[in-house]
Design a protein around this motif. Structure first.
Motif, PDB file in Angstrom:
ATOM      1  N   GLN A 123      54.184  -1.455 -29.429  1.00 39.05           N
ATOM      2  CA  GLN A 123      54.555  -2.625 -28.651  1.00 39.05           C
ATOM      3  C   GLN A 123      55.296  -2.141 -27.420  1.00 39.05           C
ATOM      4  O   GLN A 123      56.176  -1.276 -27.510  1.00 39.05           O
ATOM      5  N   VAL A 124      54.942  -2.728 -26.287  1.00 33.54           N
ATOM      6  CA  VAL A 124      55.488  -2.262 -25.024  1.00 33.54           C
ATOM      7  C   VAL A 124      56.324  -3.355 -24.383  1.00 33.54           C
ATOM      8  O   VAL A 124      55.992  -4.537 -24.450  1.00 33.54           O
ATOM      9  N   CYS A 125      57.428  -2.961 -23.789  1.00 33.26           N
ATOM     10  CA  CYS A 125      58.202  -3.861 -22.943  1.00 33.26           C
ATOM     11  C   CYS A 125      58.088  -3.367 -21.507  1.00 33.26           C
ATOM     12  O   CYS A 125      57.683  -2.229 -21.263  1.00 33.26           O
ATOM     13  N   PHE A 126      58.457  -4.221 -20.567  1.00 30.37           N
ATOM     14  CA  PHE A 126      58.262  -3.911 -19.155  1.00 30.37           C
ATOM     15  C   PHE A 126      59.589  -3.939 -18.422  1.00 30.37           C
ATOM     16  O   PHE A 126      60.248  -4.983 -18.349  1.00 30.37           O
ATOM     17  N   GLY A 127      59.987  -2.798 -17.902  1.00 27.72           N
ATOM     18  CA  GLY A 127      61.223  -2.673 -17.144  1.00 27.72           C
ATOM     19  C   GLY A 127      60.921  -2.717 -15.659  1.00 27.72           C
ATOM     20  O   GLY A 127      60.810  -1.657 -15.010  1.00 27.72           O
ATOM     21  N   PHE A 128      60.773  -3.928 -15.117  1.00 23.99           N
ATOM     22  CA  PHE A 128      60.448  -4.089 -13.693  1.00 23.99           C
ATOM     23  C   PHE A 128      61.596  -4.760 -12.943  1.00 23.99           C
ATOM     24  O   PHE A 128      62.096  -4.241 -11.963  1.00 23.99           O
ATOM     25  N   THR A 129      62.035  -5.924 -13.411  1.00 26.21           N
ATOM     26  CA  THR A 129      63.011  -6.739 -12.690  1.00 26.21           C
ATOM     27  C   THR A 129      64.407  -6.133 -12.776  1.00 26.21           C
ATOM     28  O   THR A 129      64.806  -5.614 -13.818  1.00 26.21           O
ATOM     29  N   GLN A 156      69.159   0.212 -14.213  1.00 25.40           N
ATOM     30  CA  GLN A 156      69.363  -1.008 -14.981  1.00 25.40           C
ATOM     31  C   GLN A 156      68.205  -1.970 -14.719  1.00 25.40           C
ATOM     32  O   GLN A 156      67.717  -2.084 -13.589  1.00 25.40           O
ATOM     33  N   LYS A 157      67.764  -2.660 -15.769  1.00 27.92           N
ATOM     34  CA  LYS A 157      66.743  -3.686 -15.648  1.00 27.92           C
ATOM     35  C   LYS A 157      67.229  -4.953 -16.352  1.00 27.92           C
ATOM     36  O   LYS A 157      68.128  -4.913 -17.203  1.00 27.92           O
ATOM     37  N   VAL A 158      66.601  -6.067 -16.019  1.00 28.57           N
ATOM     38  CA  VAL A 158      66.986  -7.330 -16.642  1.00 28.57           C
ATOM     39  C   VAL A 158      65.726  -8.142 -16.926  1.00 28.57           C
ATOM     40  O   VAL A 158      64.680  -7.908 -16.319  1.00 28.57           O
ATOM     41  N   TRP A 159      65.839  -9.070 -17.862  1.00 26.97           N
ATOM     42  CA  TRP A 159      64.702  -9.881 -18.318  1.00 26.97           C
ATOM     43  C   TRP A 159      63.569  -9.016 -18.848  1.00 26.97           C
ATOM     44  O   TRP A 159      62.394  -9.284 -18.609  1.00 26.97           O
ATOM     45  N   THR A 160      63.936  -7.970 -19.546  1.00 23.79           N
ATOM     46  CA  THR A 160      62.953  -7.096 -20.185  1.00 23.79           C
ATOM     47  C   THR A 160      62.613  -7.684 -21.551  1.00 23.79           C
ATOM     48  O   THR A 160      63.409  -7.612 -22.481  1.00 23.79           O
ATOM     49  N   LYS A 168      57.710   1.311 -26.863  1.00 23.00           N
ATOM     50  CA  LYS A 168      57.274   1.864 -25.587  1.00 23.00           C
ATOM     51  C   LYS A 168      57.819   1.011 -24.452  1.00 23.00           C
ATOM     52  O   LYS A 168      58.106  -0.180 -24.627  1.00 23.00           O
ATOM     53  N   ILE A 169      57.954   1.631 -23.290  1.00 27.99           N
ATOM     54  CA  ILE A 169      58.395   0.894 -22.107  1.00 27.99           C
ATOM     55  C   ILE A 169      57.551   1.317 -20.917  1.00 27.99           C
ATOM     56  O   ILE A 169      57.268   2.503 -20.726  1.00 27.99           O
ATOM     57  N   MET A 170      57.092   0.327 -20.149  1.00 27.56           N
ATOM     58  CA  MET A 170      56.501   0.597 -18.848  1.00 27.56           C
ATOM     59  C   MET A 170      57.597   0.361 -17.825  1.00 27.56           C
ATOM     60  O   MET A 170      58.174  -0.723 -17.762  1.00 27.56           O
ATOM     61  N   LEU A 171      57.901   1.390 -17.073  1.00 25.42           N
ATOM     62  CA  LEU A 171      59.113   1.403 -16.257  1.00 25.42           C
ATOM     63  C   LEU A 171      58.774   1.638 -14.793  1.00 25.42           C
ATOM     64  O   LEU A 171      58.071   2.588 -14.445  1.00 25.42           O
ATOM     65  N   LEU A 172      59.289   0.752 -13.954  1.00 23.26           N
ATOM     66  CA  LEU A 172      59.124   0.871 -12.508  1.00 23.26           C
ATOM     67  C   LEU A 172      60.405   1.466 -11.935  1.00 23.26           C
ATOM     68  O   LEU A 172      61.498   0.932 -12.162  1.00 23.26           O
ATOM     69  N   THR A 173      60.271   2.564 -11.204  1.00 21.24           N
ATOM     70  CA  THR A 173      61.437   3.263 -10.664  1.00 21.24           C
ATOM     71  C   THR A 173      61.212   3.601  -9.196  1.00 21.24           C
ATOM     72  O   THR A 173      60.089   3.539  -8.684  1.00 21.24           O
ATOM     73  N   ARG A 174      62.274   4.000  -8.566  1.00 21.80           N
ATOM     74  CA  ARG A 174      62.150   4.649  -7.257  1.00 21.80           C
ATOM     75  C   ARG A 174      62.196   6.156  -7.463  1.00 21.80           C
ATOM     76  O   ARG A 174      63.001   6.649  -8.253  1.00 21.80           O
ATOM     77  N   THR A 175      61.314   6.853  -6.786  1.00 22.29           N
ATOM     78  CA  THR A 175      61.382   8.303  -6.724  1.00 22.29           C
ATOM     79  C   THR A 175      61.730   8.758  -5.300  1.00 22.29           C
ATOM     80  O   THR A 175      61.985   9.931  -5.064  1.00 22.29           O
ATOM     81  N   THR A 176      61.696   7.820  -4.384  1.00 27.47           N
ATOM     82  CA  THR A 176      62.254   8.005  -3.042  1.00 27.47           C
ATOM     83  C   THR A 176      63.136   6.790  -2.781  1.00 27.47           C
ATOM     84  O   THR A 176      62.701   5.651  -2.997  1.00 27.47           O
TER      85      THR A 176
END
Length: 390
Positions: A123-129, A156-160, A168-176
């Motif tokens: 099961q996956v959660c989404f760390g975007f917001t 930090q993420k919210v509403w995940t 599992k987590i799908m995670l949106l990050t900055r690399t720049t």
């Protein structure tokens, strides 16, 4: 629903097959989950065992390889039998949320991840917001620092959603960092990795509805993600998530419509059965007319959603239609649920009749994943050629 006349035999088979599963979970099941907040594991397992979690996934990895039209028919049916957004949110995350894996993942990644999503093993959660960024995704601050063999992530993420039960987590990050990127959309990278609870703190957010499908604030402190868990190229993640935005809007639309139709059926039955002043209240035009109007708006929203889905599945532009479907579906679903509560009078406020729960469930569709105001701004700018307002 009159729009059913346009369904093919295959689409009717999808609807009937999904109905056979979801109808096993009655009002009392969902009322108990609304009370105790326990994730609907039995429902999730039943949908996985019946193969529905893979409806949009590639055939070579065990999925059905179908389109957003079929997914919309499925999710409309899931929403229509008393479970509200609790039922839909337990499964719809599988349909287009992992789309970046399917489109941009390597063959090794797809073979490693997709079958386990279809089977329900993962099961996956989404760390975007993020709390400060909101819908301005380019302003996220969660940062993945490159190190030997991978990345170290802080943020930090919210509403995940589902982070309490996900592995599992799908995670949106900055690399720049934003200030160092050539364009605001550059420098964003997406990962799919283990939800390591020794490095990720998960805090549940008490909320209005959908209690059994948890929403969370998560705090990431020194999470190591191997290179093999990065999806696609570093810095290209923003463009990768765009592929799933229009399907998500369509699915939210049909889910809201399904909840609204569920509430409308309950209201019409109550209006037929409830006798006051020696006549059923449904004989009064003051009761009839608002319910009839709700039916018309729900049907209209459904037609827009199906139109948007057909455009998407045939590779045609559908941004205006997908956003319009989300706006109209959420508004029609909400208005129908509210009218159902009002039709029941005092009993509409009682949990026994379930319409107050459906009203709480459907409200989120007007807020997420995109607000009504941003949709209106999008239509004004992109369709009516008005100046950008934000």
């Amino acid at each position: 629903m009159t729009a059913d006349i346009d369904m093919s035999e295959d689409h009717r088979a999808i609807r009937d097959g999904v109905r056979a599963v979801v109808s096993r979970f009655d009002d009392e099941y969902w009322l108990e989950r609304d009370d105790d907040g326990r994730f609907p594991h039995e429902f999730h397992r039943a949908m996985a065992d019946a193969g529905w979690l893979g409806i949009t996934m590639p055939v070579e990895y065990g999925g059905a390889g179908l389109g957003v039209t079929e997914a919309a028919i499925m999710m409309h049916e899931v929403a229509s039998h008393g479970g509200g957004m609790a039922a839909t949110s337990a499964v719809h995350i599988n349909l287009f949320g992992p789309h970046p894996i399917v489109v941009h993942g390597t063959p090794e990644q797809k073979a490693r991840w997709v079958p386990r999503l279809i089977s329900g093993e993962d099961q996956v959660c989404f760390g975007f917001t993020e709390p400060d960024a909101g819908l301005n995704t380019t302003r996220i601050k969660t940062f993945a620092q490159k190190v030997d063999g991978g990345y170290i992530v802080h943020g930090q993420k919210v509403w995940t959603s589902t982070a309490q039960v996900a592995n599992k987590i799908m995670l949106l990050t900055r690399t720049t960092r934003y200030e160092d990127a050539r364009r605001p959309t550059d420098g964003i990278t997406i990962f799919y990795t283990d939800l390591d609870r020794s490095k990720i703190e998960v805090r549940k957010i008490p909320k209005m509805g959908r209690k059994c499908v948890d929403s969370n604030a998560i705090f990431i402190d020194g999470l190591f993600i191997p290179d093999s868990d990065r999806i696609g190229e570093e810095g290209k993640g923003f463009s990768y998530i765009l592929h799933s935005l229009n399907p998500e809007r369509m699915l939210i639309a049909v889910e809201a419509i399904g909840i609204g139709q569920d509430a409308l059926r309950r209201a019409a039955k109550y209006a037929r059965d409830r006798v006051v002043f020696d006549r059923p209240i449904g004989q009064n035009q003051g009761i009839q007319h608002p319910l009839a109007e709700r039916w018309m708006y729900l049907e209209s929203a459904w037609l827009m959603a199906m139109h948007a889905a057909r455009l998407y599945d045939t590779g045609k532009p559908c941004g205006a239609e997908a956003n319009s479907a989300k706006f109209l579906g959420a508004r029609a679903g909400y208005d129908s649920c509210l009218q159902a509560v009002l039709t029941h009078g005092g009993f509409g406020y009682a949990k026994e009749y379930h319409v107050e729960r459906l009203l709480r469930e459907v409200t989120i569709t007007r807020i997420a994943p995109i607000t009504e105001q941003l949709i209106l701004s999008f239509i004004a700018e992109k369709v009516l050629d008005l100046p950008k307002s934000y």
